[in-house]
Design a protein around this motif. Sequence first.
Motif, PDB file in Angstrom:
ATOM      1  N   SER A  60       0.827  -1.178  -0.028  1.00 50.21           N
ATOM      2  CA  SER A  60       0.059  -0.121  -0.093  1.00 50.21           C
ATOM      3  C   SER A  60       0.728   1.256  -0.168  1.00 50.21           C
ATOM      4  O   SER A  60       0.480   2.211  -0.596  1.00 50.21           O
ATOM      5  CB  SER A  60      -0.812  -0.004   1.165  1.00 50.21           C
ATOM      6  OG  SER A  60      -0.188  -0.207   2.310  1.00 50.21           O
ATOM      7  N   LYS A  64       0.577   4.187  -2.861  1.00 55.49           N
ATOM      8  CA  LYS A  64       0.288   5.433  -2.806  1.00 55.49           C
ATOM      9  C   LYS A  64       1.392   6.342  -3.204  1.00 55.49           C
ATOM     10  O   LYS A  64       1.179   7.416  -3.661  1.00 55.49           O
ATOM     11  CB  LYS A  64       0.305   5.846  -1.097  1.00 55.49           C
ATOM     12  CG  LYS A  64      -1.280   5.398  -0.598  1.00 55.49           C
ATOM     13  CD  LYS A  64      -1.137   5.263   1.072  1.00 55.49           C
ATOM     14  CE  LYS A  64      -2.180   4.578   1.590  1.00 55.49           C
ATOM     15  NZ  LYS A  64      -2.155   4.488   3.026  1.00 55.49           N
ATOM     16  N   GLN A  67       1.252   6.606  -6.846  1.00 56.35           N
ATOM     17  CA  GLN A  67      -0.197   7.400  -7.348  1.00 56.35           C
ATOM     18  C   GLN A  67       0.212   8.898  -7.213  1.00 56.35           C
ATOM     19  O   GLN A  67      -0.114   9.712  -8.111  1.00 56.35           O
ATOM     20  CB  GLN A  67      -1.351   6.929  -6.497  1.00 56.35           C
ATOM     21  CG  GLN A  67      -2.058   5.746  -7.018  1.00 56.35           C
ATOM     22  CD  GLN A  67      -3.048   5.192  -5.942  1.00 56.35           C
ATOM     23  OE1 GLN A  67      -3.147   5.765  -4.962  1.00 56.35           O
ATOM     24  NE2 GLN A  67      -3.735   4.233  -6.507  1.00 56.35           N
TER      25      GLN A  67
END
Length: 161
Positions: A60, A64, A67
């Motif tokens: 994760s 993140k 992104q």
Amino acid sequence: MKGRRYDIHTSNACEVSNAILKNAREYPIATLVEHTRWNVSASFTKRREASNGWKGPLTSYAVKTIQFSSEKGRRMNVTAFDSLLFQVSSKFHQDRVDLREKTCTCHAFQTLEIPCAHAMSDIGFRKADALEFTEEWYRSETLRETYREVIDTTLDRLQWQ
């Protein structure tokens, strides 16, 4: 392998140890060791369970970061020199990215070993996969393997030999 910090926000291992032991400093040594074992075990369990819920190939944190970099990189202009070497221009400056070497003049790419915004501007432009340029320790499977082992319980002090 040379040691790296990977966005760790502490200057040394003593700070980490002090944080773990802050409520246990006055304990006898055996209790202090058990307290430390319990904290490490709880941390491994928490990370193992969290990683089992990840569906994609990256952690994760990596998702993140990519992104965020991808969004920032969309506002930059790319000038390619070859298929893996290019210059990225933003409003205030220019950076040179080498996807072959996984480097950028901003140094974020080689420090975190996840594509920075400059690298993502070209990766997005070429419709390439950021996974190809992200180091393996950010992969979900690598993290699952890291925390796979269970730290066993210890006997009560009264049962010690």
